[in-house]
Motif scaffolding. Sequence first.
Motif, PDB file in Angstrom:
ATOM      1  N   UNK A 269      49.325 -30.701 -48.894  1.00 16.70           N
ATOM      2  CA  UNK A 269      49.733 -31.939 -48.221  1.00 16.70           C
ATOM      3  C   UNK A 269      50.005 -31.618 -46.746  1.00 16.70           C
ATOM      4  N   UNK A 270      48.983 -31.818 -45.912  1.00 16.99           N
ATOM      5  CA  UNK A 270      49.112 -31.480 -44.489  1.00 16.99           C
ATOM      6  C   UNK A 270      49.124 -32.761 -43.657  1.00 16.99           C
ATOM      7  N   UNK A 271      50.192 -32.905 -42.888  1.00 17.59           N
ATOM      8  CA  UNK A 271      50.317 -34.046 -41.985  1.00 17.59           C
ATOM      9  C   UNK A 271      49.867 -33.576 -40.601  1.00 17.59           C
ATOM     10  N   UNK A 272      49.109 -34.437 -39.892  1.00 19.57           N
ATOM     11  CA  UNK A 272      48.547 -34.034 -38.601  1.00 19.57           C
ATOM     12  C   UNK A 272      48.728 -35.165 -37.595  1.00 19.57           C
ATOM     13  N   UNK A 273      48.985 -34.794 -36.344  1.00 17.89           N
ATOM     14  CA  UNK A 273      49.095 -35.819 -35.303  1.00 17.89           C
ATOM     15  C   UNK A 273      48.710 -35.242 -33.953  1.00 17.89           C
ATOM     16  N   UNK A 274      48.238 -36.128 -33.085  1.00 20.59           N
ATOM     17  CA  UNK A 274      47.910 -35.764 -31.700  1.00 20.59           C
ATOM     18  C   UNK A 274      48.702 -36.681 -30.776  1.00 20.59           C
ATOM     19  N   UNK A 275      49.421 -36.095 -29.817  1.00 22.95           N
ATOM     20  CA  UNK A 275      50.161 -36.897 -28.833  1.00 22.95           C
ATOM     21  C   UNK A 275      49.774 -36.420 -27.438  1.00 22.95           C
ATOM     22  N   UNK A 276      49.954 -37.310 -26.457  1.00 15.69           N
ATOM     23  CA  UNK A 276      49.633 -36.949 -25.078  1.00 15.69           C
ATOM     24  C   UNK A 276      50.884 -37.026 -24.215  1.00 15.69           C
ATOM     25  N   UNK A 277      51.096 -35.987 -23.412  1.00 18.18           N
ATOM     26  CA  UNK A 277      52.197 -35.996 -22.444  1.00 18.18           C
ATOM     27  C   UNK A 277      51.591 -36.185 -21.063  1.00 18.18           C
ATOM     28  N   UNK A 278      51.979 -37.266 -20.395  1.00 21.35           N
ATOM     29  CA  UNK A 278      51.409 -37.565 -19.071  1.00 21.35           C
ATOM     30  C   UNK A 278      52.349 -36.978 -18.023  1.00 21.35           C
ATOM     31  N   UNK A 279      51.931 -35.855 -17.424  1.00 18.94           N
ATOM     32  CA  UNK A 279      52.775 -35.159 -16.452  1.00 18.94           C
ATOM     33  C   UNK A 279      52.173 -35.286 -15.055  1.00 18.94           C
ATOM     34  N   UNK A 280      52.899 -34.765 -14.073  1.00 14.93           N
ATOM     35  CA  UNK A 280      52.424 -34.864 -12.678  1.00 14.93           C
ATOM     36  C   UNK A 280      51.127 -34.102 -12.465  1.00 14.93           C
ATOM     37  N   UNK A 281      50.943 -32.998 -13.221  1.00 15.38           N
ATOM     38  CA  UNK A 281      49.746 -32.174 -12.999  1.00 15.38           C
ATOM     39  C   UNK A 281      48.565 -32.615 -13.863  1.00 15.38           C
ATOM     40  N   UNK A 282      48.781 -33.591 -14.734  1.00 13.67           N
ATOM     41  CA  UNK A 282      47.689 -34.066 -15.591  1.00 13.67           C
ATOM     42  C   UNK A 282      48.181 -34.328 -17.006  1.00 13.67           C
ATOM     43  N   UNK A 283      47.250 -34.628 -17.879  1.00 10.84           N
ATOM     44  CA  UNK A 283      47.607 -34.956 -19.267  1.00 10.84           C
ATOM     45  C   UNK A 283      47.589 -33.685 -20.119  1.00 10.84           C
ATOM     46  N   UNK A 284      48.648 -33.480 -20.891  1.00  8.47           N
ATOM     47  CA  UNK A 284      48.695 -32.363 -21.845  1.00  8.47           C
ATOM     48  C   UNK A 284      48.510 -32.928 -23.251  1.00  8.47           C
ATOM     49  N   UNK A 285      47.655 -32.298 -24.036  1.00  7.25           N
ATOM     50  CA  UNK A 285      47.460 -32.718 -25.425  1.00  7.25           C
ATOM     51  C   UNK A 285      48.321 -31.856 -26.346  1.00  7.25           C
ATOM     52  N   UNK A 286      49.029 -32.496 -27.274  1.00  9.16           N
ATOM     53  CA  UNK A 286      49.893 -31.760 -28.207  1.00  9.16           C
ATOM     54  C   UNK A 286      49.457 -32.095 -29.629  1.00  9.16           C
ATOM     55  N   UNK A 287      49.003 -31.083 -30.373  1.00  9.54           N
ATOM     56  CA  UNK A 287      48.581 -31.282 -31.758  1.00  9.54           C
ATOM     57  C   UNK A 287      49.613 -30.636 -32.682  1.00  9.54           C
ATOM     58  N   UNK A 288      49.928 -31.323 -33.771  1.00  2.00           N
ATOM     59  CA  UNK A 288      50.919 -30.797 -34.728  1.00  2.00           C
ATOM     60  C   UNK A 288      50.352 -30.867 -36.138  1.00  2.00           C
ATOM     61  N   UNK A 289      50.414 -29.752 -36.853  1.00  2.00           N
ATOM     62  CA  UNK A 289      50.070 -29.706 -38.283  1.00  2.00           C
ATOM     63  C   UNK A 289      51.337 -29.316 -39.043  1.00  2.00           C
ATOM     64  N   UNK A 290      51.704 -30.074 -40.076  1.00  2.00           N
ATOM     65  CA  UNK A 290      52.869 -29.714 -40.897  1.00  2.00           C
ATOM     66  C   UNK A 290      52.439 -29.660 -42.356  1.00  2.00           C
TER      67      UNK A 290
END
Length: 242
Positions: free
Chosen positions: A180-201
Motif C-alpha cells: 500500500x504505497x501512497x504517492x504525491x507530487x507538490x510544487x514549491x514556488x520559490x524566488x529561484x524557480x519551482x522545486x518539485x517535491x515527490x513523496x512515497x509512503x
Amino acid sequence: MGQKVNPIANRLGIIRGWDSNWFGGDSFSQKLVEDTKIREYLNARLAKASLSKIVIERTLKLITVTIHTARPGIIIGKGGQEVDKLKEELKKITSKEVQINIFEVKRPELDANIVANNIARQVEGRISYRRAIKMAIASTMRMGAEGIKIQISGRVGGAEMARSETYKEGRIPLHTFRADIDYALAEAITKVGVLGIKVWICKGLVYGKRDLSPNAGIQGQGAPSQGGAPRQGKGGAKKKRK
C-alpha cells in the motif's frame, strides 16, 4: 516498471479505487473536464486546509464531492457557513446540484499529499529543505509507516544548476502490487524557480480482497463531518544525491 509508473495508477483495481466514481456514457470527456475543474478550484481555494484527496461521485442530477482533509474546521467554518458558500461556488462551475461531504484524515503524517504540501509550504517560507524533509520523515516513521522516500528536484538551496536529492528511510517496494504505497507530487514556488517535491509512503502490505469503493477506508473513522474536529501530529534519514 514500478520505478517508472505512478504508484497509485499502478495499483488501481488491485488495492486502490478510483477517485472519480461514475459512468460517463456519451459525455465522458465533458465530465472528465468538469472533474478537473472542480479539483483545481478546490485545491486552490482550500490550499491552507491540508487536503488529502477529493472524491467525486455522480448520479444523473447530483454531484457528490467528498473532501478528505486534516483540518475540517477551516472548510466547515462557523456554523457551516463556508460549506454553503463552497456549494454555491461549485454549482456555478458545474451548473448541477452539488453535495459536499467532509471527512477528517486522522493521521495526516501518513498521507503523501499532506506531507508533500507541508514540505512545499515550508520551503516557500525559507525553511531549510533538509530540515523540513528530515522532520517529515521522522514524524511519518513515528506514526508507524513501513517506509518513506522524499525526492526534491530543481534549484535546490538556490544553486545555479538544478539537481535532485533523495532522502529515504525504511522500505518502499514499488514493484510489489500488494504494498500500500501512497504517492504525491507538490510544487514549491520559490524566488529561484519551482522545486518539485515527490513523496512515497509505504503503509504495509494488503492481503486478501480489498473494498475498492472510493471512500472505503474511512467508514471506521466516523460519519461525514458537517462540524469541526481536532487534528493530530508533528514532526534521521539516509540521503542519496543524483
